[in-house]
Scaffold this active site. Structure first.
Site, PDB file in Angstrom:
ATOM      1  N   LYS A 162       0.858  -1.182   0.000  1.00 54.19           N
ATOM      2  CA  LYS A 162       0.000   0.000   0.000  1.00 54.19           C
ATOM      3  C   LYS A 162       0.897   1.237   0.000  1.00 54.19           C
ATOM      4  O   LYS A 162       1.743   1.408   0.885  1.00 54.19           O
ATOM      5  CB  LYS A 162      -0.904  -0.007   1.238  1.00 54.19           C
ATOM      6  CG  LYS A 162      -1.966  -1.106   1.204  1.00 54.19           C
ATOM      7  CD  LYS A 162      -2.992  -0.850   0.123  1.00 54.19           C
ATOM      8  CE  LYS A 162      -4.211  -1.762   0.274  1.00 54.19           C
ATOM      9  NZ  LYS A 162      -5.222  -1.494  -0.767  1.00 54.19           N
ATOM     10  N   ASP A 190      -0.322  -0.387  -4.626  1.00 54.18           N
ATOM     11  CA  ASP A 190      -1.661   0.213  -4.671  1.00 54.18           C
ATOM     12  C   ASP A 190      -1.596   1.577  -4.002  1.00 54.18           C
ATOM     13  O   ASP A 190      -1.360   1.674  -2.797  1.00 54.18           O
ATOM     14  CB  ASP A 190      -2.653  -0.699  -3.935  1.00 54.18           C
ATOM     15  CG  ASP A 190      -4.092  -0.205  -4.049  1.00 54.18           C
ATOM     16  OD1 ASP A 190      -4.317   0.877  -4.631  1.00 54.18           O
ATOM     17  OD2 ASP A 190      -4.988  -0.908  -3.541  1.00 54.18           O
ATOM     18  N   GLU A 217      -1.823   0.110  -8.901  1.00 56.28           N
ATOM     19  CA  GLU A 217      -3.274   0.169  -8.735  1.00 56.28           C
ATOM     20  C   GLU A 217      -3.710   1.570  -8.314  1.00 56.28           C
ATOM     21  O   GLU A 217      -3.100   2.179  -7.435  1.00 56.28           O
ATOM     22  CB  GLU A 217      -3.656  -0.870  -7.676  1.00 56.28           C
ATOM     23  CG  GLU A 217      -5.128  -1.135  -7.549  1.00 56.28           C
ATOM     24  CD  GLU A 217      -5.399  -2.319  -6.610  1.00 56.28           C
ATOM     25  OE1 GLU A 217      -4.536  -3.222  -6.468  1.00 56.28           O
ATOM     26  OE2 GLU A 217      -6.475  -2.337  -5.985  1.00 56.28           O
ATOM     27  N   ASP A 242      -9.224   0.498  -9.505  1.00 54.43           N
ATOM     28  CA  ASP A 242      -9.989  -0.121  -8.414  1.00 54.43           C
ATOM     29  C   ASP A 242     -11.126   0.813  -8.011  1.00 54.43           C
ATOM     30  O   ASP A 242     -12.261   0.672  -8.471  1.00 54.43           O
ATOM     31  CB  ASP A 242      -9.061  -0.442  -7.238  1.00 54.43           C
ATOM     32  CG  ASP A 242      -9.806  -1.085  -6.063  1.00 54.43           C
ATOM     33  OD1 ASP A 242     -11.037  -1.269  -6.165  1.00 54.43           O
ATOM     34  OD2 ASP A 242      -9.185  -1.399  -5.034  1.00 54.43           O
ATOM     35  N   LYS A 266     -14.730  -5.955  -7.226  1.00 51.19           N
ATOM     36  CA  LYS A 266     -15.007  -6.377  -5.841  1.00 51.19           C
ATOM     37  C   LYS A 266     -16.500  -6.597  -5.669  1.00 51.19           C
ATOM     38  O   LYS A 266     -17.310  -5.773  -6.127  1.00 51.19           O
ATOM     39  CB  LYS A 266     -14.520  -5.317  -4.846  1.00 51.19           C
ATOM     40  CG  LYS A 266     -13.011  -5.198  -4.794  1.00 51.19           C
ATOM     41  CD  LYS A 266     -12.574  -4.119  -3.821  1.00 51.19           C
ATOM     42  CE  LYS A 266     -11.056  -4.059  -3.745  1.00 51.19           C
ATOM     43  NZ  LYS A 266     -10.586  -2.836  -3.064  1.00 51.19           N
TER      44      LYS A 266
HETATM   45 MG    MG Z   1      -7.121  -1.288  -4.281  1.00 48.65          MG
END
Ligand code: MG
Length: 376
Positions: A162, A190, A217, A242, A266
């Site tokens: 992240k 991401d 991402e 995303d 998702k």
């Molecule tokens: Mg993500």
């Protein structure tokens, strides 16, 4: 097979450590667990884990949407009529995807059980094994290194860092990860929108390119399709969207705006398994690779994502990482190193620890034809 009753529980899943990303930090994960009962005595499980930073839904709002709108209307509904549920719910509520996902998952669980088939087989797949990546939050360097070494010792091969903390910090994190993991590990990053603008995103991307990064991402804000295109056209690393894509309409708009390399679908962003399969078909036709991602979901949502991953060949990866982060869970989603061999039982195949579910419950409601009453 009709829906006879529904029980909705709001729970808090305790995290082993705080989970920090660019736009939020969680110390425990609120989740809604749905239990549907049929007039044939089957029980189906669903889950909703809304992320207000992504779909704008709060846990309180989703609870109310389910308890007051969607579930009372579901009593007496044909459990096989999943398309009809989505059509009706779509007309009644714009968005509300995390709420709809809870019902979609439970209906698919019931359908699989009724057909005596595990979900991945019912959806067209033939294997019940997925590889889970290690997802590393935005921790301090020493904590990051300790976590990486722990995952390496457990046999992990795929890592997601992240980022979004700023150019210097992000470059240091990527360098530290590659140095610790060596050349063999697959690393993706991401930014969770944290770089803000397309030019800052490109600055970081160009700086981390030498570290052999698989993909980047969500480099820009979720609404910034023009910025996303500028990043993609100039990036030496493939780009995944995303937060910028929730449902099939978002994906179509992105395809018409120029496309993308990867999309992270998702269940909680799109409304469940049925909408996700439609998005995957759209992505496949446009030549976009698909990942099935997750919020930090319990065994229920994680199993649903794993089944879906194995159902369609355009879905290249999945990130079912919630149960790894929880110190207590309500189901039996288990990791063997970095692999998950998930249940071959019919439907989702989740075995619920009912005592744990009750212990983690904050509030709940049971809904039948005759009305609603609070759960003890
Ligand atoms: Mg993500």
């Amino acid at each position: 097979m009709k829906i006879a009753a529904a029980e909705l529980r709001r729970i808090h899943l305790p995290l082993r450590e705080p989970f920090k990303i660019a736009y939020n930090t969680w110390t425990s994960m609120p989740s809604l667990i749905l239990r549907l009962e049929t007039d044939t005595d089957l029980v189906g499980w669903g889950e909703s884990v809304p992320d207000e930073g992504v779909t704008g839904e709060t846990i309180e709002g989703v609870y109310a949407t389910l308890a007051e709108r969607l579930l009372p209307e579901l009593i007496g509904h044909d459990a096989f009529a999943i398309e009809e549920f989505h059509e009706r719910a779509g007309k009644a509520i714009n968005g509300g995807y995390a709420a709809k996902a809870a019902i979609d998952l439970a209906l698919f669980d019931l359908k699989g059980q009724s057909c005596n088939q595990p979900l991945y087989q019912m959806l067209g797949g033939n294997t019940n094994v997925v590889t889970a990546p290690a997802v590393l939050g935005m921790t301090a360097p020493q904590a990051l290194k300790d976590s990486l070494l722990e995952y390496m010792a457990a046999g992990y091969t795929h890592y997601k860092l992240k980022l979004g903390g700023g150019w210097a910090e992000d470059c240091r994190r990527v360098a530290l990860a590659r140095e610790t993991l060596g050349d063999g590990a697959t690393i993706k990053v991401d930014a969770n929108q944290g770089w803000g603008t397309w030019d800052m995103a490109l600055k970081v991307i160009r700086s981390i390119e030498p570290y052999n990064i698989e993909l980047v991402e969500q480099p820009v804000r979720h609404w910034d399709f023009a910025g996303l295109q500028r990043v993609r056209q100039n990036s030496p690393i493939p780009i995944m969207v995303d937060e910028g894509v929730c449902d099939a309409r978002d994906l179509l708009r992105l395809i018409l705006a120029g496309g993308i390399d990867w999309v992270n679908i998702k269940l909680m962003k799109c409304g469940g398994i049925l909408p996700a399969t439609k998005m995957a078909a759209l992505a496949e036709a446009a030549g976009i690779k698909v990942q099935v991602g997750s919020m930090l979901e319990s065994s229920i949502g994680s199993l649903a994502g794993a089944h879906l991953h194995r159902a369609q060949s355009c879905i290249k990866s999945s990130e079912m990482v919630g149960p790894r982060w929880f110190s207590q869970d309500i189901g039996d989603f288990r990791y063997q190193g970095c692999q998950v061999v998930f249940s071959d039982r019919p439907g989702l195949g989740v075995e619920i620890d009912e005592d744990m579910l009750k212990r983690l419950t904050v509030s709940g409601v049971r809904i039948e034809q005759s009305g609603a009453r609070p759960l003890p």
